[in-house]
Design a protein around this motif. Structure first.
Motif, short mmCIF file in Angstrom:
data_model
loop_
_atom_site.label_atom_id
_atom_site.label_comp_id
_atom_site.label_asym_id
_atom_site.label_seq_id
_atom_site.Cartn_x
_atom_site.Cartn_y
_atom_site.Cartn_z
N ARG A 54 -63.43 -39.75 75.62
CA ARG A 54 -64.88 -39.70 75.41
C ARG A 54 -65.64 -39.69 76.73
O ARG A 54 -66.75 -39.15 76.82
CB ARG A 54 -65.34 -40.88 74.55
CG ARG A 54 -65.15 -40.66 73.07
CD ARG A 54 -65.92 -41.65 72.22
NE ARG A 54 -65.82 -43.03 72.64
CZ ARG A 54 -64.86 -43.88 72.24
NH1 ARG A 54 -63.93 -43.49 71.41
NH2 ARG A 54 -64.85 -45.12 72.68
N VAL A 82 -63.36 -45.58 82.61
CA VAL A 82 -64.43 -44.68 82.17
C VAL A 82 -65.37 -44.37 83.33
O VAL A 82 -65.93 -43.27 83.40
CB VAL A 82 -65.20 -45.25 80.95
CG1 VAL A 82 -64.28 -45.37 79.74
CG2 VAL A 82 -65.87 -46.56 81.27
N ASP A 142 -58.75 -42.93 73.62
CA ASP A 142 -60.01 -42.44 73.06
C ASP A 142 -61.19 -42.69 74.00
O ASP A 142 -62.05 -41.83 74.17
CB ASP A 142 -60.30 -43.11 71.71
CG ASP A 142 -59.38 -42.62 70.61
OD1 ASP A 142 -58.71 -41.59 70.81
OD2 ASP A 142 -59.32 -43.28 69.56
N GLU A 143 -61.23 -43.87 74.62
CA GLU A 143 -62.32 -44.18 75.55
C GLU A 143 -62.32 -43.23 76.74
O GLU A 143 -63.37 -42.74 77.16
CB GLU A 143 -62.21 -45.62 76.06
CG GLU A 143 -62.47 -46.68 75.02
CD GLU A 143 -62.16 -48.06 75.57
OE1 GLU A 143 -63.13 -48.82 75.76
OE2 GLU A 143 -60.98 -48.36 75.80
#
Length: 177
Positions: free
Chosen positions: A151, A123, A147-148
């Motif tokens: 996002r 991330v 998903d991380e």
């Protein structure tokens, strides 16, 4: 740096003395050097870099690792660290999630950051790419889920470099006919 900051928050300390931070970096480098024989390039990593080179697509490696730790891993990819566009933590003021590494890599390549694609597996990579105003692509090799990564700004998420290589057209790289 991110780990030390998290540790400081958890322990309630305000800062780490410079010599203690340098000692921690040295311990990390020594531990990594002991384990380097267990490190292997991700599937398709060498092939992806070779394809980009053959297709005339400029590429760089921008890592939050210090050169002393990063050099052996980069060389495993068949990359000449001294000849290629490589940017390490010791060449910039701030590491990810700040965009300094990616901005320095774009300067080194002589390309516009806004026309660049940043590939990362954390991330922090994707946040830094977003702050640099680059298109970001995630890889599932860093322990973060799809998903991380999405996002955090990933336009697309791929399993590994081999998967990305099969889908380069999705990120704007023309595939050889």
């Amino acid at each position: 740096g991110l780990f030390v900051n998290a540790l400081l928050r958890e322990t309630g300390q305000a800062s780490v003395p410079r010599e203690q931070a340098q000692r921690a970096r040295q311990y990390h480098a020594e531990a990594y050097a002991r384990l380097i024989d267990q490190v292997r390039p991700l599937p398709g990593a060498r092939e992806l870099l070779a394809y980009l080179t053959d297709a005339g697509v400029p590429w760089a490696i921008a890592t939050s690792g210090w050169m002393e730790s990063a050099r052996p891993a980069i060389e495993m990819l068949g990359v000449d660290v001294d000849a290629a566009a490589v940017v390490t933590r010791d060449q910039v003021r701030h590491a990810k999630p700040d965009p300094d590494l990616f901005l320095a890599a774009a300067r080194k390549l002589g390309v516009q950051m806004g026309a660049s694609v940043v590939v990362g597996d954390s991330v922090w990579d994707l946040l830094a790419a977003q702050r640099a105003r680059a298109l970001s692509v995630g890889l599932l090799s860093g322990g973060y889920g799809e998903d991380e990564l999405a996002r955090a700004g990933a336009y697309r998420v791929y399993h590994d470099p081999a998967d990305l290589l099969r889908h380069l057209d999705e990120v704007g790289v023309r595939l050889a006919e």
